[in-house]
Write a protein that holds these residues in place. Structure first.
Motif, PDB file in Angstrom:
ATOM      1  N   PHE A 144      18.527  71.392  12.980  1.00 49.09           N
ATOM      2  CA  PHE A 144      19.713  71.777  13.740  1.00 49.09           C
ATOM      3  C   PHE A 144      20.926  71.217  12.996  1.00 49.09           C
ATOM      4  N   SER A 145      21.672  72.101  12.353  1.00 53.06           N
ATOM      5  CA  SER A 145      22.695  71.661  11.397  1.00 53.06           C
ATOM      6  C   SER A 145      23.702  70.678  12.003  1.00 53.06           C
ATOM      7  N   LYS A 146      24.208  70.974  13.214  1.00 55.48           N
ATOM      8  CA  LYS A 146      25.197  70.069  13.824  1.00 55.48           C
ATOM      9  C   LYS A 146      24.586  68.701  14.108  1.00 55.48           C
ATOM     10  N   LEU A 147      23.359  68.697  14.624  1.00 57.20           N
ATOM     11  CA  LEU A 147      22.714  67.429  14.956  1.00 57.20           C
ATOM     12  C   LEU A 147      22.335  66.666  13.694  1.00 57.20           C
ATOM     13  N   GLU A 148      21.947  67.396  12.667  1.00 56.82           N
ATOM     14  CA  GLU A 148      21.613  66.742  11.390  1.00 56.82           C
ATOM     15  C   GLU A 148      22.835  66.021  10.838  1.00 56.82           C
ATOM     16  N   ARG A 149      24.004  66.666  10.933  1.00 55.37           N
ATOM     17  CA  ARG A 149      25.230  66.033  10.433  1.00 55.37           C
ATOM     18  C   ARG A 149      25.582  64.793  11.243  1.00 55.37           C
ATOM     19  N   VAL A 180      23.259  64.937  21.671  1.00 63.64           N
ATOM     20  CA  VAL A 180      21.948  65.570  21.465  1.00 63.64           C
ATOM     21  C   VAL A 180      21.395  66.061  22.803  1.00 63.64           C
ATOM     22  N   ILE A 181      21.518  65.216  23.824  1.00 64.65           N
ATOM     23  CA  ILE A 181      21.037  65.610  25.163  1.00 64.65           C
ATOM     24  C   ILE A 181      21.799  66.835  25.658  1.00 64.65           C
ATOM     25  N   GLN A 182      23.121  66.831  25.455  1.00 64.62           N
ATOM     26  CA  GLN A 182      23.944  67.972  25.873  1.00 64.62           C
ATOM     27  C   GLN A 182      23.516  69.249  25.141  1.00 64.62           C
ATOM     28  N   GLU A 183      23.313  69.131  23.835  1.00 58.81           N
ATOM     29  CA  GLU A 183      22.861  70.283  23.047  1.00 58.81           C
ATOM     30  C   GLU A 183      21.478  70.744  23.486  1.00 58.81           C
ATOM     31  N   LYS A 184      20.628  69.781  23.805  1.00 61.09           N
ATOM     32  CA  LYS A 184      19.281  70.119  24.261  1.00 61.09           C
ATOM     33  C   LYS A 184      19.346  70.918  25.567  1.00 61.09           C
ATOM     34  N   GLU A 185      20.184  70.453  26.500  1.00 60.79           N
ATOM     35  CA  GLU A 185      20.313  71.152  27.776  1.00 60.79           C
ATOM     36  C   GLU A 185      20.850  72.563  27.574  1.00 60.79           C
ATOM     37  N   GLU A 186      21.879  72.681  26.710  1.00 61.43           N
ATOM     38  CA  GLU A 186      22.461  73.995  26.446  1.00 61.43           C
ATOM     39  C   GLU A 186      21.455  74.904  25.744  1.00 61.43           C
ATOM     40  N   THR A 187      20.723  74.335  24.804  1.00 61.07           N
ATOM     41  CA  THR A 187      19.725  75.119  24.076  1.00 61.07           C
ATOM     42  C   THR A 187      18.592  75.547  24.991  1.00 61.07           C
ATOM     43  N   ASP A 188      18.183  74.644  25.876  1.00 65.45           N
ATOM     44  CA  ASP A 188      17.116  75.000  26.827  1.00 65.45           C
ATOM     45  C   ASP A 188      17.559  76.149  27.726  1.00 65.45           C
ATOM     46  N   LYS A 189      18.863  76.112  28.118  1.00 62.16           N
ATOM     47  CA  LYS A 189      19.382  77.211  28.932  1.00 62.16           C
ATOM     48  C   LYS A 189      19.357  78.519  28.144  1.00 62.16           C
ATOM     49  N   ASN A 190      19.790  78.446  26.887  1.00 66.23           N
ATOM     50  CA  ASN A 190      19.792  79.651  26.050  1.00 66.23           C
ATOM     51  C   ASN A 190      18.371  80.147  25.812  1.00 66.23           C
ATOM     52  N   ASN A 191      17.449  79.192  25.607  1.00 70.22           N
ATOM     53  CA  ASN A 191      16.051  79.580  25.427  1.00 70.22           C
ATOM     54  C   ASN A 191      15.527  80.298  26.671  1.00 70.22           C
ATOM     55  N   ALA A 192      15.869  79.734  27.835  1.00 75.17           N
ATOM     56  CA  ALA A 192      15.410  80.343  29.086  1.00 75.17           C
ATOM     57  C   ALA A 192      16.020  81.735  29.253  1.00 75.17           C
ATOM     58  N   LYS A 230      14.527  77.336  19.684  1.00 69.16           N
ATOM     59  CA  LYS A 230      15.048  76.046  19.266  1.00 69.16           C
ATOM     60  C   LYS A 230      14.695  75.015  20.323  1.00 69.16           C
ATOM     61  N   SER A 231      13.723  74.213  20.012  1.00 64.67           N
ATOM     62  CA  SER A 231      13.302  73.187  20.954  1.00 64.67           C
ATOM     63  C   SER A 231      13.775  71.831  20.431  1.00 64.67           C
ATOM     64  N   ILE A 232      14.865  71.355  21.004  1.00 62.10           N
ATOM     65  CA  ILE A 232      15.434  70.076  20.561  1.00 62.10           C
ATOM     66  C   ILE A 232      14.710  68.935  21.269  1.00 62.10           C
ATOM     67  N   PRO A 233      14.171  67.992  20.505  1.00 58.22           N
ATOM     68  CA  PRO A 233      13.486  66.866  21.145  1.00 58.22           C
ATOM     69  C   PRO A 233      14.468  65.895  21.790  1.00 58.22           C
ATOM     70  N   ASP A 234      13.981  65.081  22.692  1.00 62.79           N
ATOM     71  CA  ASP A 234      14.811  64.043  23.295  1.00 62.79           C
ATOM     72  C   ASP A 234      15.201  63.018  22.225  1.00 62.79           C
ATOM     73  N   PRO A 235      16.425  62.479  22.295  1.00 64.61           N
ATOM     74  CA  PRO A 235      16.884  61.536  21.270  1.00 64.61           C
ATOM     75  C   PRO A 235      16.327  60.121  21.475  1.00 64.61           C
ATOM     76  N   ILE A 236      15.017  60.021  21.641  1.00 61.82           N
ATOM     77  CA  ILE A 236      14.413  58.717  21.921  1.00 61.82           C
ATOM     78  C   ILE A 236      14.595  57.752  20.757  1.00 61.82           C
ATOM     79  N   HIS A 237      14.586  58.282  19.529  1.00 64.35           N
ATOM     80  CA  HIS A 237      14.717  57.397  18.368  1.00 64.35           C
ATOM     81  C   HIS A 237      16.134  56.830  18.275  1.00 64.35           C
ATOM     82  N   LEU A 238      17.128  57.633  18.646  1.00 61.12           N
ATOM     83  CA  LEU A 238      18.502  57.116  18.657  1.00 61.12           C
ATOM     84  C   LEU A 238      18.670  56.065  19.740  1.00 61.12           C
ATOM     85  N   ASP A 239      17.966  56.238  20.848  1.00 58.56           N
ATOM     86  CA  ASP A 239      17.998  55.214  21.897  1.00 58.56           C
ATOM     87  C   ASP A 239      17.442  53.894  21.364  1.00 58.56           C
TER      88      ASP A 239
END
Length: 423
Positions: A40-45, A134-146, A276-285
């Motif tokens: 995910f380019s934005k998250l990678e940056r 990341v969480i915000q993007e995950k929620e938005e992506t999950d909505k788009n996926n749905a 696009k299944s974005i994982p939870d940012p557990i490692h950043l936590d």
């Protein structure tokens, strides 16, 4: 008796042993985040940016700790001997001057360590913001996926329904074909029954399809009005069946056009639908936790220097006061005892400095790799390898601090840093 204790009673060499695994974990946790979010380019940056910030902060931590080493070395090798000389020669004014000079050094280092601690606080906030993003993007992506899932599902359902309608019409046409066949046979049998004496009509009857020339031939030979009426009734029934079949065929052709349209829509959606299944940012936590631990240790360094500054201020006041003669012997003894502790402190800081330096130099080379360029096999192999390294650090019995020097920093060791004078 005045408090002349200049030993580093608040410092423990175990702090360095706690710093090393925390710093190593941060790099590995960033690595895992980089692998998981790299496609995910934005998250990678964002992950790259935070990792570089940490790398830069570690470089500054290295410089600050080396300044702690230098200042400690100055105290041991320059200030303490000069203080002893001033006290032995009964020159409290000179001793106060030396103590004031030491306070200048310590104030300087307090400011540096305080700045580093504040940068860790700010950086931890940045990492927290990254995790939130990341969480915000995950929620938005999950909505788009749905939404995409639902759209694809609806199109597939529409295609299925239209295909079913087409199949139903095919079944109806098959049934009508059977009825047409039966009706044709009925007409053929009737023609035979009324033309048994006419061999020519019998031959014609075998090929009755009501082609216009044959039709005229039959009606030209059949004179009985009842037979003519019956023939016309049979023909009408057959024509109705043929008309129904024609109508169904036309509708089926229309259905086929719609099926082709739905197939195109479904194919287009499937081709453009990249899940696009974005994982939870557990490692950043976990990065935040380790950063907080390092910040806490550097906070202890700050508290230590502030405590030393307070002690020096108290000692300076007592040295300038009337109590000087009563505690100068204890003063000299205290300085001698403090040397070993200060040397140990300098060694600990130097080991921590080396650890930060190594982390800054080598631990973030993974940023040179584009995670999205890895094959599935390479990605899984890399991920498992990093996980194993992380698990090894988490096992206390396997923690190794060889990258930052010996672990027994409490033993006094002479440092090799530059020892600037008082002036």
């Amino acid at each position: 008796m005045a408090d002349t204790n200049l030993a580093v009673s608040q410092w423990s060499p175990e702090y360095v042993q706690e710093l090393s695994p925390a710093a190593q974990k941060i790099a590995l946790l960033y690595y895992l985040s980089y692998l998981c979010l790299g496609k995910f380019s934005k998250l990678e940056r964002i992950v790259r940016s935070r990792a570089v910030e940490t790398q830069t902060l570690f470089g500054s931590s290295d410089a600050t700790l080396m300044k702690c080493v230098s200042t400690s070395d100055n105290l041991v090798n320059t200030l303490f001997p000069m203080l002893v000389t001033a006290v032995e020669k009964n020159k409290p004014t000179l001793a106060v001057k030396f103590l004031e000079k030491a306070q200048v050094w310590i104030t300087d280092i307090i400011n540096d360590v305080k700045e580093i601690v504040q940068r860790y606080d700010s950086h931890n906030t940045d990492v927290s913001s990254a995790a939130s993003y990341v969480i915000q993007e995950k929620e938005e992506t999950d909505k788009n996926n749905a939404k995409q899932d639902q759209e694809l599902k609806e199109n597939e359902e529409a295609l299925g329904n239209m295909t079913q309608l087409w199949n139903d019409k095919t079944k109806e046409i098959v049934e009508i074909d059977k009825k047409i066949s039966n009706k044709t046979k009925e007409i053929q049998d009737y023609v035979r029954s009324i033309t048994e004496t006419d061999g020519d009509l019998d031959i014609i009857a075998a090929f009755v399809q009501f082609i216009e020339p044959i039709r005229k031939r039959i009606y030209g030979l059949v004179k009985n009005p009842k037979q003519v009426a019956h023939m016309k009734a049979l023909e009408a029934e057959l024509n109705i069946l043929i008309a129904n079949k024609t109508d169904l065929k036309q509708k089926q052709e229309q259905d086929q056009l719609q099926i082709i349209d739905w197939q195109k829509k479904v194919a287009r959606l499937r081709a453009s639908f990249e899940r696009k299944s974005i994982p939870d940012p557990i490692h950043l936590d976990e990065v935040q936790k380790s950063l907080s631990k390092i910040r806490g240790i550097l906070g202890d360094v700050l508290n230590f220097w502030e405590d030393v500054d307070n002690r020096l201020e108290s000692l300076k006041q007592k040295t300038a006061g009337e109590e000087f003669d009563t505690f100068k012997d204890n003063f000299i003894d205290s300085i001698q005892k403090a040397k070993e502790a200060w040397i140990s402190f300098a060694v600990s800081c130097q080991q921590a400095s080396v650890m930060f330096r190594l982390q800054t130099k080598d631990a973030y080379k993974f940023l040179e790799i584009n995670p999205s360029s890895l094959s599935k096999e390479e990605w899984e192999r890399t991920y498992k390898s990093v996980k194993k390294q992380l698990e090894k650090i988490d096992r206390p019995q396997q923690r190794v601090t060889s990258t930052v020097g010996p672990t027994h920093a409490a033993q006094p060791t002479q440092t090799s840093t530059v020892r600037p004078g008082l002036e």
